[in-house]
Design a protein around this motif. Structure first.
Motif, mmCIF file in Angstrom:
data_model
loop_
_atom_site.group_PDB
_atom_site.id
_atom_site.type_symbol
_atom_site.label_atom_id
_atom_site.label_comp_id
_atom_site.label_asym_id
_atom_site.label_seq_id
_atom_site.Cartn_x
_atom_site.Cartn_y
_atom_site.Cartn_z
ATOM 1 N N ILE A 1 1.043 -0.841 -0.008
ATOM 2 C CA ILE A 1 -0.114 0.046 0.240
ATOM 3 C C ILE A 1 0.293 1.061 0.113
ATOM 4 C CG2 ILE A 1 -1.635 1.338 1.530
ATOM 5 C CD1 ILE A 1 -2.979 -0.931 1.824
ATOM 6 N N ASN A 2 0.688 1.954 -1.086
ATOM 7 C CA ASN A 2 1.997 3.343 -1.640
ATOM 8 C C ASN A 2 3.251 2.778 -1.565
ATOM 9 O OD1 ASN A 2 1.609 5.621 -1.968
ATOM 10 N ND2 ASN A 2 1.764 6.445 0.027
ATOM 11 N N GLY A 3 3.286 1.874 -1.468
ATOM 12 C CA GLY A 3 4.753 1.200 -1.544
ATOM 13 C C GLY A 3 5.145 0.204 -0.353
ATOM 14 N N LEU A 4 3.965 0.121 0.713
ATOM 15 C CA LEU A 4 4.411 -0.370 1.810
ATOM 16 C C LEU A 4 4.253 -1.463 2.273
ATOM 17 C CD1 LEU A 4 4.456 2.548 4.511
ATOM 18 C CD2 LEU A 4 6.215 1.166 4.386
ATOM 19 N N ASP A 5 5.209 -2.684 2.347
ATOM 20 C CA ASP A 5 4.724 -3.896 2.466
ATOM 21 C C ASP A 5 3.646 -4.153 3.834
ATOM 22 O OD1 ASP A 5 4.788 -6.735 2.993
ATOM 23 O OD2 ASP A 5 6.154 -6.715 2.215
ATOM 24 N N THR A 6 2.515 -4.708 3.907
ATOM 25 C CA THR A 6 1.312 -4.621 5.078
ATOM 26 C C THR A 6 2.023 -5.580 5.869
ATOM 27 O OG1 THR A 6 -0.295 -6.211 3.534
ATOM 28 C CG2 THR A 6 -0.434 -3.781 3.665
ATOM 29 N N SER A 7 2.727 -6.954 5.541
ATOM 30 C CA SER A 7 3.082 -7.397 6.233
ATOM 31 C C SER A 7 4.105 -7.652 7.367
ATOM 32 C CB SER A 7 4.121 -8.954 5.620
ATOM 33 O OG SER A 7 2.296 -9.725 4.931
ATOM 34 N N GLN A 8 4.931 -6.600 6.754
ATOM 35 C CA GLN A 8 6.349 -5.988 7.201
ATOM 36 C C GLN A 8 6.406 -4.837 7.823
ATOM 37 O OE1 GLN A 8 9.485 -6.133 5.115
ATOM 38 N NE2 GLN A 8 8.750 -8.002 4.233
ATOM 39 N N HIS A 9 5.263 -3.859 7.210
ATOM 40 C CA HIS A 9 4.401 -2.315 8.120
ATOM 41 C C HIS A 9 3.246 -2.287 7.875
ATOM 42 C CE1 HIS A 9 9.105 -1.203 7.193
ATOM 43 N NE2 HIS A 9 9.220 -1.997 5.746
ATOM 44 N N PHE A 10 2.502 -2.830 9.396
ATOM 45 C CA PHE A 10 1.289 -3.398 9.246
ATOM 46 C C PHE A 10 0.354 -1.680 9.469
ATOM 47 C CE2 PHE A 10 -2.776 -3.112 11.507
ATOM 48 C CZ PHE A 10 -3.424 -4.740 10.682
ATOM 49 N N GLU A 11 1.483 -1.019 10.885
ATOM 50 C CA GLU A 11 0.950 -0.215 11.827
ATOM 51 C C GLU A 11 1.430 1.105 9.948
ATOM 52 O OE1 GLU A 11 2.238 0.487 14.936
ATOM 53 O OE2 GLU A 11 1.029 -1.189 16.259
ATOM 54 N N GLN A 12 2.363 1.622 9.555
ATOM 55 C CA GLN A 12 2.679 2.022 8.981
ATOM 56 C C GLN A 12 1.352 2.481 6.892
ATOM 57 O OE1 GLN A 12 4.556 0.654 9.929
ATOM 58 N NE2 GLN A 12 6.748 2.200 10.059
ATOM 59 N N ALA A 13 1.430 0.858 7.453
ATOM 60 C CA ALA A 13 0.577 0.912 5.906
ATOM 61 C C ALA A 13 -0.889 0.740 6.887
ATOM 62 C CB ALA A 13 0.860 -0.241 5.143
ATOM 63 N N MET A 14 -1.209 0.657 7.738
ATOM 64 C CA MET A 14 -2.948 0.361 7.951
ATOM 65 C C MET A 14 -3.004 2.165 8.371
ATOM 66 S SD MET A 14 -3.960 -2.123 7.286
ATOM 67 C CE MET A 14 -5.781 -1.621 7.831
ATOM 68 N N ALA A 15 -1.833 3.476 8.297
ATOM 69 C CA ALA A 15 -2.515 4.536 8.390
ATOM 70 C C ALA A 15 -2.615 5.297 7.152
ATOM 71 C CB ALA A 15 -0.692 5.073 8.711
ATOM 72 N N GLN A 16 -2.602 4.720 6.468
ATOM 73 C CA GLN A 16 -2.775 5.549 4.766
ATOM 74 C C GLN A 16 -4.530 4.579 4.516
ATOM 75 O OE1 GLN A 16 0.291 6.142 1.917
ATOM 76 N NE2 GLN A 16 1.593 5.610 4.314
ATOM 77 N N VAL A 17 -5.027 3.439 5.233
ATOM 78 C CA VAL A 17 -5.913 2.969 4.392
ATOM 79 C C VAL A 17 -7.514 3.512 5.598
ATOM 80 C CG1 VAL A 17 -7.097 0.770 4.473
ATOM 81 C CG2 VAL A 17 -4.768 1.070 3.770
ATOM 82 N N GLY A 18 -8.344 3.187 5.255
ATOM 83 C CA GLY A 18 -10.001 3.080 5.670
ATOM 84 C C GLY A 18 -10.728 2.298 4.990
ATOM 85 N N VAL A 19 -10.926 1.367 5.843
ATOM 86 C CA VAL A 19 -11.438 0.143 5.687
ATOM 87 C C VAL A 19 -13.019 0.536 6.761
ATOM 88 C CG1 VAL A 19 -11.794 -2.714 6.631
ATOM 89 C CG2 VAL A 19 -9.632 -0.916 6.437
#
Lengths: 303, 311
Positions: free
Chosen positions: A62-80
Motif C-alpha cells: 500500500i503506497n509502497g509499504l508491505d502490509t506484512s512488514q509495516h502493518f501500522e504504517q501501511a494501515m495508517a493510510q487505509v480506511g476500512v
C-alpha cells in the motif's frame, strides 16, 4: 508508484483455495470494483488486504509499504468498512469517533467536527449509536474510515442492507472522494448495476481467480454495438444486410432485425435499406451492459 | 499504547452495566459490616474477660472434635492464642474501622475478583460478538498492542475495584466504629506466638498480598475471552474455577499437595505474618508458581489472538 499493488495473493485453508494468485494494481483517485458471485473470494481478498485474515502466499503493498512488514504504517493510510459498520452501540457517535481518532495520528477535534459535517451527522452525533438508523450507522462508519484522511479506502459489500437512498448517498460520497481528494477506492459487491454506476474499473473474480479486468467506460463506449432495425419487410432486409455484412449473425424477430455492427456504419446501412424501398420505423442501439460482459466472462454462471 | 488503554477504559466506564457491578461491590462491603454489627461483636464491655474465657472453652471443645478439618483446628488455635493474649496483657479486644478493614481484605478481594472477571471475560470476546473487532484491528495499531492494552485495562479495573473495596470498608467501618483506633496494633499469630504490627501496615500489606488472587482469576477470564472469543464461556468457566479454587484452597489449607495448587498461593498474607500454610514453601516459590501460571495462560491466549483469522 501504484497506490495498491497486490501480487500473487493466495489464501488456502487446508486443500481449499479461496483466493488463487491474485495480482492487481490500482492508482490514486480510481474506483475499482471487485465483482463476483458469492464465494468467489471478494471478502477474503479484502480481509487479507487489511490484515484481518492472514495471507497464505503473496504480497500486498500500500503506497509502497508491505502490509506484512509495516502493518501500522501501511494501515495508517487505509480506511476500512467491512460489511455493516459495527460500532460501539452503547457509546455516542462522537465517543466512537474519539475512540478511533486515538488510534490514528494527527486526528484533531477540528478534523472530527469537519468529518461529522461532511457525512451530515452534525445533529445526531451526541446520540447513542443504538438509536441510529442503518443509513446513519453507515455514514458514521464512513466518518471513522475517513477521519485520518486515508489514501486508500477499502469497502466490503458496503451497500448490503442499505435502502436505495442510502446506496445513492454512499455512491455520491465515494465519487466525491475519488474525484476531489484523489482517494483510491476498492469496493466489493455482487450488485452489477451498482458497480457500473460507481466504478472506473471492475475486476471480476470467479472461484478465487481473477478472470478479467474491465474498464467500465470501454464497455459503455464499445465501438461495436448491437443495433435493432425495425422494418416493414424483414425478409428483403435480411438479404440486403447479409450482402452488406458478410458473415455477421442476423437475428430476426418478427419485424425486427438485430445485428452487431460498428457504430459508424449505422447511417450508411440505414440509407441502403431506404434505397432498397424498405421502410425503416426505428433504429435502436442496444448498450452492452456490465451484466452481459460479466456473463460472457464468467461463462454465464448465475450469481 | 497509553491512548489504547484510555480507549479500553472509556469502553468500560461508559457502560451502565459497569456501574451496576461497582454498586454490587459497595453493597457487598455494606453487607459485611451489617453482618458483623448485628451478630454482636465483642464490644469492649465490662465483662470482656468473661466473654473471651467462654469463647476459649468453646474453641477448645471444637478443636478436640473428631471430625474437625485441618483449617478449623488451625483457625481455632489462632483465636485461642489471640484471646489468651488479650487476657494476659489486659487489653480489651477493640473493634475499629481499621481492624474491620484488615479482617475483610480476603472477602473483599474475593468479591471484587468475581466482578472483575465479568469485565475481563468480555473485553475481547464482546468485540467479536459486536463485530467491532473488524474496525479495531484495521487501524494502525498492531494486534499485540491491542492485546496488551486490553489486558492492562482489565487488571487496572480489578485494581480500581480493590481500592474501592478498601476505601469503602474503612468508610463504612468508621460509620459504626468511628475513625479512631489507627494507633492500635494489629495482632497476629505466628509460630504459636502472638505478634503485633501497626494497623496501617497490616492493612496495606494484606491488600497487596491478597491481590494475586485477582490477577490470576482476571487473567484466566481474559485468556478464555481472547482465545475462545465467547463471553459466556469465559465468564462462567472463570467464575466456577475461581470459586472452586478459593474454597479448595481454604478447605485444604495445610495439606502437603497444595504446594502444587495455584490457588493456595494466591493469598500471600501468611508470609507477612511469617506463617506459611505448607512447610518449606517460600514467598519466592509461591510468586514464581503464580507467575508460571500467568505466563502459560498468556502464551495460549496471545497466540490465539494474534494468529487467528477474523472472519
Amino acid at each position: 508508484m501504484p497506490l495498491l499493488q497486490i501480487q500473487d495473493l493466495t489464501k488456502k485453508i487446508g486443500k481449499k483455495i479461496l483466493v488463487d494468485h491474485l495480482t492487481l494494481e490500482m492508482d490514486k483517485g480510481e474506483i475499482l470494483g471487485l465483482l463476483g458471485p458469492n464465494g468467489a473470494g471478494k471478502t477474503t481478498t479484502i480481509r487479507m488486504l487489511v490484515g484481518l485474515i492472514s495471507k497464505s502466499e503473496g504480497q500486498v503493498l500500500i503506497n509502497g509499504l508491505d502490509t506484512s512488514q509495516h502493518f501500522e504504517q501501511a494501515m495508517a493510510q487505509v480506511g476500512v468498512i467491512v460489511e455493516q459498520p459495527d460500532l460501539y452501540k452503547y457509546l455516542s457517535g462522537y465517543d466512537n469517533l474519539i475512540l478511533f481518532s486515538r488510534m490514528s495520528k494527527g486526528v484533531t477535534r477540528q478534523r472530527i467536527d469537519e468529518i461529522v459535517q461532511w457525512v451530515g451527522l452534525a445533529h445526531s452525533i451526541r446520540d447513542k449509536v443504538s438509536s441510529y438508523s442503518l443509513g446513519m450507522r453507515q455514514r458514521l462508519g464512513l466518518a471513522v474510515a475517513l477521519m485520518h484522511k486515508p489514501l486508500l479506502l477499502l469497502l466490503d459489500e458496503p451497500t448490503n442492507g442499505l435502502d436505495p437512498a442510502g446506496i445513492r448517498e454512499l455512491r455520491e460520497h465515494l465519487k466525491l472522494l475519488a474525484r476531489q481528494q484523489d482517494v483510491g477506492i476498492v469496493i466489493s459487491s455482487h450488485l452489477m448495476s451498482e458497480m457500473e454506476m460507481m466504478c472506473d474499473r471492475v475486476a471480476i473474480l470467479q472461484k478465487g481467480k481473477l478472470v478479467g479486468v474491465q474498464r467500465v467506460s470501454d464497455m459503455v463506449q464499445d465501438e461495436h454495438a448491437q443495433v435493432r432495425f425495425e422494418v416493414d419487410r424483414p425478409d428483403l432486409a435480411v438479404q440486403l444486410l447479409q450482402s452488406l455484412l458478410s458473415g455477421e449473425q442476423i437475428d430476426v424477430e418478427q419485424e425486427q432485425l438485430r445485428v452487431r455492427i460498428p457504430k459508424n456504419r449505422i447511417p450508411e446501412i440505414s440509407q441502403k435499406l431506404l434505397d432498397a424501398g424498405i421502410s425503416v420505423y426505428g433504429v435502436t442501439t442496444i448498450k452492452r451492459t456490465l451484466e452481459d460482459k460479466y456473463i460472457e466472462i464468467t461463462g454465464g454462471e448465475p450469481h | 499504547m497509553n491512548l489504547l488503554i484510555q480507549n479500553e477504559n472509556l469502553k468500560i466506564y461508559k457502560r451502565k452495566r459497569t456501574w451496576i457491578l461497582i454498586a454490587i461491590v459497595a453493597l457487598f462491603v455494606l453487607l459485611q459490616i451489617i453482618n458483623l454489627h448485628t451478630s454482636g461483636s465483642p464490644a469492649a464491655s465490662e465483662d470482656w474477660r468473661a466473654q473471651l474465657e467462654q469463647e476459649n472453652s468453646w474453641l477448645t471443645e471444637e478443636t478436640s472434635a473428631p471430625d474437625a478439618l485441618n483449617i478449623e483446628i488451625r483457625q481455632a488455635e489462632k483465636q485461642l492464642l489471640l484471646n489468651q493474649y488479650h487476657l494476659d496483657h489486659g487489653i480489651p479486644p477493640q473493634q475499629s474501622a481499621w481492624n474491620f478493614a484488615v479482617d475483610q481484605v480476603g472477602n473483599v478481594v474475593f468479591a471484587i475478583s468475581l466482578i472483575a472477571i465479568i469485565i475481563a471475560g468480555e473485553i475481547v470476546a464482546a468485540e467479536f460478538a459486536s463485530g467491532t473487532i473488524k474496525l479495531l484491528l484495521t487501524r494502525s495499531a498492531s494486534r499485540t498492542k491491542i492485546y496488551c492494552a486490553k489486558y492492562i485495562a482489565s487488571i487496572l479495573f480489578g485494581l480500581a475495584l480493590a481500592l474501592l473495596g478498601l476505601l469503602l470498608s474503612i468508610l463504612f467501618g468508621s460509620l459504626i466504629f468511628g475513625f479512631g483506633g489507627l494507633d492500635h496494633s494489629y495482632l497476629y499469630v505466628s509460630d504459636s506466638a502472638v505478634g503485633e504490627i501497626p494497623l496501617l501496615q497490616a492493612l496495606l500489606g494484606s491488600y497487596l498480598f491478597h491481590l494475586p488472587f485477582m490477577v490470576l482469576t482476571v487473567t484466566l477470564a481474559f485468556m478464555i475471552s481472547a482465545a475462545f472469543r465467547s463471553t459466556t464461556f469465559s465468564i462462567v468457566i472463570s467464575l466456577l474455577a475461581s470459586v472452586a479454587g478459593f474454597v479448595i484452597a481454604i478447605a485444604m489449607n495445610g495439606w502437603d499437595w497444595t504446594r502444587y495448587f495455584v490457588f493456595s498461593h494466591t493469598d500471600l498474607t501468611p508470609y507477612i505474618w511469617g506463617d506459611p500454610p505448607v512447610g518449606e514453601v517460600s514467598l519466592a516459590y509461591a510468586l514464581v508458581f503464580v507467575l508460571i501460571h500467568l505466563a502459560v495462560m498468556h502464551l495460549v491466549s496471545y497466540t490465539a489472538f494474534v494468529k487467528r483469522d477474523v472472519t
